[in-house]
Scaffold this motif. Sequence first.
Motif, PDB file in Angstrom:
ATOM      1  N   THR A  72      10.584  48.702  43.560  1.00  0.00           N
ATOM      2  CA  THR A  72      11.800  48.109  44.116  1.00  0.00           C
ATOM      3  C   THR A  72      11.793  48.154  45.642  1.00  0.00           C
ATOM      4  N   ASP A 175      12.452  38.625  41.181  1.00  0.00           N
ATOM      5  CA  ASP A 175      13.542  39.221  40.411  1.00  0.00           C
ATOM      6  C   ASP A 175      13.137  39.544  38.974  1.00  0.00           C
ATOM      7  N   LYS A 176      12.004  39.002  38.522  1.00  0.00           N
ATOM      8  CA  LYS A 176      11.547  39.246  37.156  1.00  0.00           C
ATOM      9  C   LYS A 176      10.511  40.362  37.075  1.00  0.00           C
ATOM     10  N   ARG A 178       9.313  43.857  36.646  1.00  0.00           N
ATOM     11  CA  ARG A 178      10.024  44.930  35.952  1.00  0.00           C
ATOM     12  C   ARG A 178       9.611  46.338  36.383  1.00  0.00           C
ATOM     13  N   PHE A 179       8.337  46.527  36.658  1.00  0.00           N
ATOM     14  CA  PHE A 179       7.856  47.888  36.888  1.00  0.00           C
ATOM     15  C   PHE A 179       8.351  48.427  38.225  1.00  0.00           C
ATOM     16  N   GLU A 187       1.411  44.742  37.838  1.00  0.00           N
ATOM     17  CA  GLU A 187       2.213  43.568  37.497  1.00  0.00           C
ATOM     18  C   GLU A 187       2.140  42.492  38.577  1.00  0.00           C
ATOM     19  N   GLU A 223       4.358  54.864  32.199  1.00  0.00           N
ATOM     20  CA  GLU A 223       4.796  53.498  32.456  1.00  0.00           C
ATOM     21  C   GLU A 223       3.599  52.565  32.540  1.00  0.00           C
ATOM     22  N   GLY A 227       3.343  50.251  29.520  1.00  0.00           N
ATOM     23  CA  GLY A 227       3.934  49.064  30.114  1.00  0.00           C
ATOM     24  C   GLY A 227       2.981  47.892  30.195  1.00  0.00           C
ATOM     25  N   MET A 231       3.761  44.208  29.003  1.00  0.00           N
ATOM     26  CA  MET A 231       3.677  43.112  29.969  1.00  0.00           C
ATOM     27  C   MET A 231       2.813  41.977  29.435  1.00  0.00           C
ATOM     28  N   ARG A 234       4.701  40.133  26.659  1.00  0.00           N
ATOM     29  CA  ARG A 234       5.740  39.244  27.184  1.00  0.00           C
ATOM     30  C   ARG A 234       5.147  37.989  27.791  1.00  0.00           C
TER      31      ARG A 234
END
Length: 242
Positions: A72, A175-176, A178-179, A187, A223, A227, A231, A234
Amino acid sequence: MSEGLVIIPTYNEIENIEAIIRTVFDLKKSYDILIVDDNSPDGTADNVRYLQKEFPKRLHLEVRTEKSGLGTAYIHGFKWALQKTYPFIFEMDADFSHKPGDLPRLHRACLNGADVAVGSRYKKGVNVVNWPLSRILLSYGASFYVKLITGMRVHDPTAGFVCYTREVLQTIDLDKVRFIGYAFQIEMKFRAYLKKFNIEEVSIIFTDRVNGKSKMSTSIIWEAIFGVIAMKFRSIFFKKSF
């Protein structure tokens, strides 16, 4: 005139922050710096504010309210950079595990045609200094695992020393993403890979931090392990929302 922006996320990096800033600004090529600090209790942001008096147009600071994760912090920095006119945006750690002197090498790779230039620990063997064997095996094994699951031919998909062209960050829906831990690095590369961007690796020597405390944790490792499968799933079955 700045040739790019170096984003450095920080949390309790008072021992390293002034030195890393001055070392980047001492390079022959001119790069601006954005520090994204997660309200470090050790006064990291205050040190940056003091240095802004010396480098008012080149050193920028964004302070967030709390520790919210590496991913983030970079997304915050990417969005800030895209509001400006920087053609190249870099990720780099504050602890000198990434050598500022390698920034022009990543930059050159993008100038020569790469959309994403990755400072790679594993392009030519294992170029890691001061890590215990257990961590080397974990990191190298994770890289092999990520290649197997995603299909990316990137030797160091977890690398956090990266140069992105502006176009890449404009194309990826930030915005998409996730990690929030180190899997964030996987990612971002995977999303660039799916968009058919040219990812090139530049061999570097990675040296573990001398000052400060590592932010690695068990939750970050889990994660990354579980994850990556989620990923990939998805990206296949939920392409429109991925």
